[in-house]
Design a protein around this motif. Structure first.
Motif, PDB file in Angstrom:
ATOM      1  N   PHE A 104      27.215  11.269   3.345  1.00 23.75           N
ATOM      2  CA  PHE A 104      26.012  10.212   3.143  1.00 23.75           C
ATOM      3  C   PHE A 104      24.731  11.079   4.071  1.00 23.75           C
ATOM      4  O   PHE A 104      25.112  11.657   4.839  1.00 23.75           O
ATOM      5  N   GLY A 105      23.347  10.670   3.638  1.00 28.09           N
ATOM      6  CA  GLY A 105      22.427  11.105   4.459  1.00 28.09           C
ATOM      7  C   GLY A 105      21.970  10.071   5.133  1.00 28.09           C
ATOM      8  O   GLY A 105      22.021   8.857   4.690  1.00 28.09           O
ATOM      9  N   THR A 106      21.288  10.366   6.298  1.00 30.83           N
ATOM     10  CA  THR A 106      20.635   9.084   7.097  1.00 30.83           C
ATOM     11  C   THR A 106      19.162   9.781   7.467  1.00 30.83           C
ATOM     12  O   THR A 106      19.048  10.782   7.595  1.00 30.83           O
ATOM     13  N   ILE A 107      18.307   8.780   7.608  1.00 28.43           N
ATOM     14  CA  ILE A 107      17.086   8.988   8.179  1.00 28.43           C
ATOM     15  C   ILE A 107      16.592   8.072   9.302  1.00 28.43           C
ATOM     16  O   ILE A 107      17.107   6.952   9.423  1.00 28.43           O
ATOM     17  N   ASP A 108      15.965   8.561  10.266  1.00 26.66           N
ATOM     18  CA  ASP A 108      15.418   7.958  11.365  1.00 26.66           C
ATOM     19  C   ASP A 108      14.253   7.720  11.261  1.00 26.66           C
ATOM     20  O   ASP A 108      13.292   8.700  10.820  1.00 26.66           O
ATOM     21  N   LEU A 109      13.746   6.469  11.387  1.00 25.85           N
ATOM     22  CA  LEU A 109      12.189   5.898  11.358  1.00 25.85           C
ATOM     23  C   LEU A 109      11.761   5.391  12.593  1.00 25.85           C
ATOM     24  O   LEU A 109      12.463   4.896  13.182  1.00 25.85           O
ATOM     25  N   THR A 110      10.363   5.743  12.519  1.00 25.81           N
ATOM     26  CA  THR A 110       9.594   5.123  13.822  1.00 25.81           C
ATOM     27  C   THR A 110       8.746   4.112  13.373  1.00 25.81           C
ATOM     28  O   THR A 110       7.759   4.584  12.763  1.00 25.81           O
ATOM     29  N   PRO A 111       9.000   2.652  13.693  1.00 29.06           N
ATOM     30  CA  PRO A 111       7.854   1.748  13.128  1.00 29.06           C
ATOM     31  C   PRO A 111       6.544   2.038  13.977  1.00 29.06           C
ATOM     32  O   PRO A 111       6.546   2.337  14.993  1.00 29.06           O
ATOM     33  N   MET A 112       5.694   2.078  13.132  1.00 27.94           N
ATOM     34  CA  MET A 112       4.163   2.147  13.668  1.00 27.94           C
ATOM     35  C   MET A 112       3.321   0.808  13.750  1.00 27.94           C
ATOM     36  O   MET A 112       2.247   0.594  14.434  1.00 27.94           O
ATOM     37  N   LEU A 113       3.553   0.174  12.528  1.00 27.62           N
ATOM     38  CA  LEU A 113       2.664  -1.082  12.000  1.00 27.62           C
ATOM     39  C   LEU A 113       3.481  -1.971  11.321  1.00 27.62           C
ATOM     40  O   LEU A 113       4.547  -1.557  10.571  1.00 27.62           O
ATOM     41  N   MET A 114       3.487  -3.435  11.964  1.00 29.27           N
ATOM     42  CA  MET A 114       4.329  -4.422  11.229  1.00 29.27           C
ATOM     43  C   MET A 114       2.898  -5.566  10.602  1.00 29.27           C
ATOM     44  O   MET A 114       1.912  -5.561  11.111  1.00 29.27           O
ATOM     45  N   PHE A 115       3.337  -5.667   9.413  1.00 30.34           N
ATOM     46  CA  PHE A 115       2.510  -6.450   8.446  1.00 30.34           C
ATOM     47  C   PHE A 115       3.083  -7.573   8.066  1.00 30.34           C
ATOM     48  O   PHE A 115       3.819  -7.455   7.267  1.00 30.34           O
ATOM     49  N   THR A 116       2.536  -8.866   8.372  1.00 32.58           N
ATOM     50  CA  THR A 116       3.256 -10.097   7.945  1.00 32.58           C
ATOM     51  C   THR A 116       2.109 -10.746   7.078  1.00 32.58           C
ATOM     52  O   THR A 116       1.225 -11.619   7.688  1.00 32.58           O
ATOM     53  N   PRO A 117       2.040 -10.680   5.485  1.00 31.68           N
ATOM     54  CA  PRO A 117       1.093 -11.560   4.918  1.00 31.68           C
ATOM     55  C   PRO A 117       1.418 -12.905   5.174  1.00 31.68           C
ATOM     56  O   PRO A 117       2.381 -13.572   5.183  1.00 31.68           O
ATOM     57  N   GLU A 118       0.099 -13.827   5.185  1.00 38.77           N
ATOM     58  CA  GLU A 118       0.219 -15.246   5.141  1.00 38.77           C
ATOM     59  C   GLU A 118       0.142 -15.668   3.837  1.00 38.77           C
ATOM     60  O   GLU A 118      -0.671 -15.159   2.726  1.00 38.77           O
ATOM     61  N   SER A 119       0.751 -16.941   3.395  1.00 33.67           N
ATOM     62  CA  SER A 119       0.679 -17.251   2.037  1.00 33.67           C
ATOM     63  C   SER A 119      -0.733 -17.997   2.015  1.00 33.67           C
ATOM     64  O   SER A 119      -1.476 -18.564   2.930  1.00 33.67           O
ATOM     65  N   ARG A 120      -1.236 -18.043   0.805  1.00 34.31           N
ATOM     66  CA  ARG A 120      -2.611 -18.684   0.372  1.00 34.31           C
ATOM     67  C   ARG A 120      -2.886 -20.107   0.805  1.00 34.31           C
ATOM     68  O   ARG A 120      -3.731 -20.366   1.325  1.00 34.31           O
ATOM     69  N   LYS A 121      -1.535 -20.819   0.708  1.00 33.55           N
ATOM     70  CA  LYS A 121      -1.728 -22.094   1.223  1.00 33.55           C
ATOM     71  C   LYS A 121      -2.143 -22.072   2.813  1.00 33.55           C
ATOM     72  O   LYS A 121      -2.896 -23.201   3.087  1.00 33.55           O
ATOM     73  N   GLN A 122      -1.313 -21.366   3.436  1.00 36.61           N
ATOM     74  CA  GLN A 122      -1.573 -21.508   4.878  1.00 36.61           C
ATOM     75  C   GLN A 122      -3.020 -21.240   5.140  1.00 36.61           C
ATOM     76  O   GLN A 122      -3.711 -21.612   6.058  1.00 36.61           O
ATOM     77  N   GLU A 123      -3.421 -20.024   4.634  1.00 39.02           N
ATOM     78  CA  GLU A 123      -4.928 -19.717   4.415  1.00 39.02           C
ATOM     79  C   GLU A 123      -5.846 -20.920   4.441  1.00 39.02           C
ATOM     80  O   GLU A 123      -6.833 -20.847   5.161  1.00 39.02           O
ATOM     81  N   GLY A 124      -5.529 -21.512   3.312  1.00 41.14           N
ATOM     82  CA  GLY A 124      -6.598 -22.356   2.853  1.00 41.14           C
ATOM     83  C   GLY A 124      -6.598 -23.707   4.019  1.00 41.14           C
ATOM     84  O   GLY A 124      -7.449 -24.004   4.413  1.00 41.14           O
ATOM     85  N   ILE A 125      -5.431 -24.059   4.635  1.00 42.38           N
ATOM     86  CA  ILE A 125      -5.149 -24.907   5.889  1.00 42.38           C
ATOM     87  C   ILE A 125      -6.060 -24.404   6.858  1.00 42.38           C
ATOM     88  O   ILE A 125      -6.743 -25.210   7.339  1.00 42.38           O
ATOM     89  N   GLN A 126      -5.736 -23.037   7.273  1.00 41.86           N
ATOM     90  CA  GLN A 126      -6.512 -22.787   8.541  1.00 41.86           C
ATOM     91  C   GLN A 126      -8.103 -22.493   8.207  1.00 41.86           C
ATOM     92  O   GLN A 126      -8.773 -22.764   9.085  1.00 41.86           O
ATOM     93  N   ASN A 127      -8.452 -22.368   7.298  1.00 40.74           N
ATOM     94  CA  ASN A 127      -9.887 -22.126   6.895  1.00 40.74           C
ATOM     95  C   ASN A 127     -10.659 -23.513   6.692  1.00 40.74           C
ATOM     96  O   ASN A 127     -11.714 -23.553   7.413  1.00 40.74           O
ATOM     97  N   SER A 128      -9.826 -24.605   6.576  1.00 39.14           N
ATOM     98  CA  SER A 128     -10.399 -25.895   6.410  1.00 39.14           C
ATOM     99  C   SER A 128     -10.592 -26.303   7.952  1.00 39.14           C
ATOM    100  O   SER A 128     -11.318 -27.286   8.133  1.00 39.14           O
ATOM    101  N   LYS A 129      -9.698 -26.032   8.747  1.00 39.06           N
ATOM    102  CA  LYS A 129      -9.862 -26.298  10.301  1.00 39.06           C
ATOM    103  C   LYS A 129     -11.236 -25.712  10.707  1.00 39.06           C
ATOM    104  O   LYS A 129     -11.644 -26.374  11.863  1.00 39.06           O
ATOM    105  N   LEU A 130     -11.726 -24.532  10.405  1.00 38.58           N
ATOM    106  CA  LEU A 130     -12.778 -23.963  10.874  1.00 38.58           C
ATOM    107  C   LEU A 130     -14.002 -24.614  10.807  1.00 38.58           C
ATOM    108  O   LEU A 130     -14.808 -25.186  10.495  1.00 38.58           O
TER     109      LEU A 130
END
Length: 111
Positions: A85-111
């Motif tokens: 089998f083949g293997t590859i090594d990866l170096t993580p550079m950036l992590m992205f965690t999308p927020e749900s639209r429901k959470q965005e709406g709640i956060q925006n209403s607090k502003l």
């Protein structure tokens, strides 16, 4: 290979030391290029990574001591993906965690 087709499975690693990915049997090692950017899809986050190394592995040291004859394509196909089998090594550079639209709406209403 399409953009949505997974290349393999993360088998070990860490964010600081990098990730090791075992390639699926249908993925050609020759298609992997050092410096290529890939995305690792987690449960909640995506990790944008750089491919840093490509290697070959075997499930048994007997394969290394007695490799199949290059003319024996049948045995090569049998071993591909399970015995070798083949293997590859990866170096993580950036992590992205999308927020749900429901959470965005709640956060925006607090502003």
């Amino acid at each position: 290979m399409t953009l949505e087709q997974p290349l393999g499975s993360v088998v070990q690693g860490s964010l600081s030391q990098g990730l090791e990915v075992r390639l699926h049997p249908d993925v050609l090692v020759e298609d992997m290029r050092v410096g290529k950017f890939l995305v690792v899809q987690g449960v909640r986050s995506r990790f944008f990574c750089m491919l840093t190394d490509v290697s070959l592995g075997t499930s048994s040291p007997r394969i290394l001591s007695n490799p199949p004859d290059p003319a024996n394509t049948f045995l090569q196909e049998v071993l591909a993906g399970s015995g070798t089998f083949g293997t590859i090594d990866l170096t993580p550079m950036l992590m992205f965690t999308p927020e749900s639209r429901k959470q965005e709406g709640i956060q925006n209403s607090k502003l």
